[in-house]
Write a protein that holds these residues in place. Structure first.
Motif, mmCIF file in Angstrom:
data_model
loop_
_atom_site.group_PDB
_atom_site.id
_atom_site.type_symbol
_atom_site.label_atom_id
_atom_site.label_comp_id
_atom_site.label_asym_id
_atom_site.label_seq_id
_atom_site.Cartn_x
_atom_site.Cartn_y
_atom_site.Cartn_z
ATOM 1 N N TYR A 304 14.507 3.852 1.259
ATOM 2 C CA TYR A 304 13.378 4.644 0.777
ATOM 3 C C TYR A 304 12.869 5.487 1.953
ATOM 4 N N PRO A 305 12.241 6.622 1.692
ATOM 5 C CA PRO A 305 11.759 7.455 2.811
ATOM 6 C C PRO A 305 10.860 6.673 3.772
ATOM 7 N N TRP A 306 11.291 6.584 5.015
ATOM 8 C CA TRP A 306 10.540 5.777 5.989
ATOM 9 C C TRP A 306 9.165 6.368 6.277
ATOM 10 N N GLN A 307 9.002 7.675 6.057
ATOM 11 C CA GLN A 307 7.715 8.309 6.298
ATOM 12 C C GLN A 307 6.629 7.767 5.371
ATOM 13 N N ILE A 308 7.038 7.218 4.242
ATOM 14 C CA ILE A 308 6.088 6.626 3.289
ATOM 15 C C ILE A 308 5.876 5.143 3.591
ATOM 16 N N ILE A 309 6.946 4.453 3.926
ATOM 17 C CA ILE A 309 6.872 3.005 4.164
ATOM 18 C C ILE A 309 6.152 2.676 5.461
ATOM 19 N N LEU A 310 6.413 3.446 6.508
ATOM 20 C CA LEU A 310 5.858 3.138 7.821
ATOM 21 C C LEU A 310 4.326 3.092 7.839
ATOM 22 N N PRO A 311 3.614 4.068 7.247
ATOM 23 C CA PRO A 311 2.144 3.991 7.261
ATOM 24 C C PRO A 311 1.599 2.745 6.557
ATOM 25 N N ILE A 312 2.255 2.334 5.471
ATOM 26 C CA ILE A 312 1.825 1.121 4.768
ATOM 27 C C ILE A 312 2.041 -0.102 5.647
ATOM 28 N N PHE A 313 3.216 -0.136 6.280
ATOM 29 C CA PHE A 313 3.564 -1.239 7.170
ATOM 30 C C PHE A 313 2.580 -1.324 8.341
ATOM 31 N N LEU A 314 2.255 -0.187 8.926
ATOM 32 C CA LEU A 314 1.342 -0.162 10.076
ATOM 33 C C LEU A 314 -0.090 -0.507 9.670
ATOM 34 N N THR A 315 -0.483 -0.145 8.456
ATOM 35 C CA THR A 315 -1.822 -0.504 7.967
ATOM 36 C C THR A 315 -1.973 -2.020 7.875
ATOM 37 N N TYR A 316 -0.921 -2.673 7.376
ATOM 38 C CA TYR A 316 -0.915 -4.144 7.318
ATOM 39 C C TYR A 316 -1.130 -4.729 8.712
ATOM 40 N N TYR A 317 -0.356 -4.235 9.690
ATOM 41 C CA TYR A 317 -0.453 -4.800 11.030
ATOM 42 C C TYR A 317 -1.762 -4.444 11.726
ATOM 43 N N LEU A 318 -2.327 -3.304 11.397
ATOM 44 C CA LEU A 318 -3.620 -2.945 11.973
ATOM 45 C C LEU A 318 -4.694 -3.924 11.527
ATOM 46 N N VAL A 319 -4.747 -4.189 10.220
ATOM 47 C CA VAL A 319 -5.735 -5.140 9.692
ATOM 48 C C VAL A 319 -5.483 -6.524 10.272
ATOM 49 N N GLN A 320 -4.215 -6.935 10.311
ATOM 50 C CA GLN A 320 -3.878 -8.256 10.829
ATOM 51 C C GLN A 320 -4.250 -8.404 12.299
ATOM 52 N N PHE A 321 -3.936 -7.400 13.097
ATOM 53 C CA PHE A 321 -4.259 -7.455 14.525
ATOM 54 C C PHE A 321 -5.767 -7.546 14.753
ATOM 55 N N ILE A 322 -6.540 -6.811 13.961
ATOM 56 C CA ILE A 322 -7.994 -6.841 14.126
ATOM 57 C C ILE A 322 -8.544 -8.218 13.784
ATOM 58 N N VAL A 323 -8.167 -8.743 12.621
ATOM 59 C CA VAL A 323 -8.705 -10.034 12.169
ATOM 60 C C VAL A 323 -8.237 -11.170 13.065
ATOM 61 N N ILE A 324 -6.936 -11.258 13.305
ATOM 62 C CA ILE A 324 -6.423 -12.347 14.138
ATOM 63 C C ILE A 324 -6.862 -12.167 15.590
#
Length: 367
Positions: A304-324
């Protein structure tokens, strides 16, 4: 068509994970303890030991030397085959606030820690009980005070945090990370009014709560679960409070190898089958959605176009990094955040292997 379904599934799974982490952040805003307390409640510190002579000699002084005016130490010798009793007796000679309970193995409760704990709880002279393991030490001389100050007429079950000692090894990183994640979850669930577990190496409750649910009777046949299965029976949104002040932390020696840790976690995870349905559902959903998140992310990055998947993936890790990240700082484990992705994926594989193993056999004894 299939890729479209996978993509929207990925979006939903990611949203579920992000919601979980936002929920986990609630424990960061801890309740304030009562400010007007002056009297120190009488506390009975209970330590159940099976073949723990060496650890008692090392860690018991940290309990004896607590700066608290009114406490006893109940030492339970659970049918030890080493010189545990001799070590206990030597400490008792020098400290008049130590009581020793010797437990003999009987056929009906062979190797059952809950039976030994029951005898210790009944023998304690005080109604407010504080539990810690023999291979564990408080990180402050004010541990008893910090835990005891959480009690009031409504709050009769106090959930504490039990860390593992930091050492330079890969297994130690994983043990401390898993302990941190577990604490984040049970603290946040309790904060939201749905307590589901605790750790026996740092737990306090009023003895009446023990008798209200007839002790461990509902799960006496299960060798583990003297902490989390008791919480399943006794804790609710009214009577439970969490303690996250650094002076209330305890520290244990971490398993030295993955094999040792694997055996330990098998005992702990096997009790989850006896949780209430709602807790099994939400804990299971968190785990399975995380597995699916990585499977779908990996698949879609290739097809699938990585330009679409990458922002979703990074959003997950941003939230996770902040909370953890904030959680790790609050629970004195700030360095774990630097290798978060590596630890997360490794821990998923580790837990999956335990679940598969527990399907074929069950651990039998607490020691």
């Amino acid at each position: 068509m299939i890729l479209t379904v996978l993509f929207y599934s990925f979006v939903v799974i990611t949203a579920i994970q992000i919601i979980y982490y936002l929920v986990f952040s609630t424990f960061l805003f801890d309740n304030k303890k009562d400010k007007k307390k002056v009297l120190e409640l009488p506390i009975s510190v209970i330590i159940c030991a099976k073949n723990e002579a060496k650890n008692l000699k090392t860690f018991l002084p940290s309990i004896i030397n607590q700066e608290y005016s009114n406490f006893e130490i109940v030492l339970i010798n659970d049918a030890s085959s080493d010189n545990t009793d001799e070590i206990m007796q030597s400490f008792k000679k020098e400290n008049n606030n130590i009581k020793i309970i010797n437990v003999e193995n009987i056929e009906a409760f062979w190797g059952n820690k809950k039976y030994a704990l029951t005898l210790g709880i009944k023998a304690a002279k005080n109604d407010h009980l504080l539990f810690i393991d023999a291979d564990c030490k408080p990180l402050s001389k004010h541990w008893i005070y910090e835990m005891a100050q959480n009690f009031n007429k409504d709050k009769t079950i106090i959930l504490g945090y039990g860390k593992y000692k930091k050492e330079k090894s890969i297994v130690n990183l994983f043990v401390r990370f898993e302990t941190l994640l577990t604490a984040i979850q049970y603290f946040s669930y309790a904060k939201l009014g749905s307590p589901y577990m605790a750790v026996g190496r740092n737990l306090a409750y009023d003895r009446q709560e023990f008798f209200n649910v007839k002790g461990f009777i509902n799960h006496m046949h299960i060798k583990s679960g003297d902490d989390d299965l008791f919480i399943q029976d006794a804790a609710n949104k009214i009577n439970t409070r969490i303690s996250t002040s650094k002076n209330s932390f305890t520290e244990s020696l971490a398993p030295k190898s993955f094999v040792e840790w694997f055996r330990q976690k098998r005992r702990h995870i096997s009790t989850a089958n006896y949780y209430k349905f709602k807790h099994k559902f939400f804990l299971g959903l968190f785990f399975m959605s995380k597995v699916l998140f990585f499977i779908l992310a990996t698949t879609l990055f290739f097809f699938y176009p990585w330009q679409i998947i990458l922002p979703i993936f990074l959003t997950y890790y941003l939230v996770q990094f902040i909370v953890i990240g904030f959680s790790a700082k609050k629970l004195s484990e700030p360095t774990l955040i630097y290798v978060l992705p590596f630890l997360e994926i490794g821990l998923l594989i580790f837990h999956l292997s335990i679940f598969i193993t527990n399907l074929t056999s069950k651990p039998n004894h607490w020691k």
